[in-house]
Write a protein that holds these residues in place. Structure first.
Motif, short mmCIF file in Angstrom:
data_model
loop_
_atom_site.label_atom_id
_atom_site.label_comp_id
_atom_site.label_asym_id
_atom_site.label_seq_id
_atom_site.Cartn_x
_atom_site.Cartn_y
_atom_site.Cartn_z
N SER A 184 0.85 -1.20 -0.01
CA SER A 184 0.00 0.07 -0.15
C SER A 184 0.82 1.22 -0.14
O SER A 184 2.05 1.21 0.50
CB SER A 184 -0.83 0.11 1.33
OG SER A 184 -0.16 0.29 2.62
N LEU A 185 0.21 2.39 -0.30
CA LEU A 185 1.00 3.68 -0.47
C LEU A 185 1.29 4.14 0.84
O LEU A 185 2.46 4.42 1.06
CB LEU A 185 0.32 4.77 -1.31
CG LEU A 185 0.76 6.00 -1.47
CD1 LEU A 185 2.24 5.95 -2.16
CD2 LEU A 185 -0.06 6.86 -2.19
N ARG A 186 0.27 3.73 1.63
CA ARG A 186 0.49 4.23 3.05
C ARG A 186 1.69 3.64 3.82
O ARG A 186 2.52 4.18 4.59
CB ARG A 186 -0.88 3.96 3.84
CG ARG A 186 -0.56 4.18 5.61
CD ARG A 186 -1.88 3.96 6.46
NE ARG A 186 -3.12 4.60 5.60
CZ ARG A 186 -4.12 4.50 5.84
NH1 ARG A 186 -4.55 3.50 6.54
NH2 ARG A 186 -5.34 5.29 5.48
N SER A 187 1.88 2.26 3.64
CA SER A 187 3.11 1.70 4.21
C SER A 187 4.34 1.94 3.49
O SER A 187 5.12 2.03 4.19
CB SER A 187 2.73 -0.12 3.86
OG SER A 187 1.85 -0.73 4.39
N LEU A 232 4.69 4.84 2.28
CA LEU A 232 5.08 6.00 3.09
C LEU A 232 5.61 6.16 4.40
O LEU A 232 6.52 7.11 4.87
CB LEU A 232 4.05 7.34 2.73
CG LEU A 232 3.57 7.80 1.32
CD1 LEU A 232 2.25 8.39 1.39
CD2 LEU A 232 4.65 8.39 0.76
N ARG A 233 5.01 5.33 5.20
CA ARG A 233 5.34 5.14 6.53
C ARG A 233 7.09 4.64 6.63
O ARG A 233 7.98 5.18 7.37
CB ARG A 233 4.81 4.33 7.28
CG ARG A 233 3.40 4.73 7.70
CD ARG A 233 2.50 3.59 8.42
NE ARG A 233 3.03 3.48 9.72
CZ ARG A 233 2.43 2.49 10.66
NH1 ARG A 233 1.60 1.94 10.20
NH2 ARG A 233 3.02 2.39 11.73
#
Length: 77
Positions: free
Chosen positions: A20-23, A25-26
């Motif tokens: 995921s993009l969220r992962s 970015l984190r």
């Protein structure tokens, strides 16, 4: 319906991860950019691999069980 196990892996070693993009970015924030993140992944930085597993997992307890089960294994054979 049971989840198929790759290569006959014990159920305690099965975990699901999501891309995921969220992962991404984190992970990128943890390393101050994608460049340093890619370098750590290329070097097989164990802290980075652990963070990737924890951040991208769909089941935190499964990830913790997986990490605990491999914590005493050598990094190479």
């Amino acid at each position: 319906m049971s989840t198929p196990r790759p290569c006959g892996a014990p159920a305690r070693l099965i975990m699901r991860m999501r891309a995921s993009l969220r992962s991404a970015l984190r992970l990128e924030r943890l390393h101050d950019g994608f460049g340093p993140l890619i370098i750590k992944l290329d070097q097989f930085g164990t802290a980075t691999i652990r963070a990737m597993i924890i951040i991208a997992t769909t089941d935190y307890s499964a990830a913790e069980r997986f990490l605990a089960s491999i914590s005493t294994e050598p990094l190479h054979t």
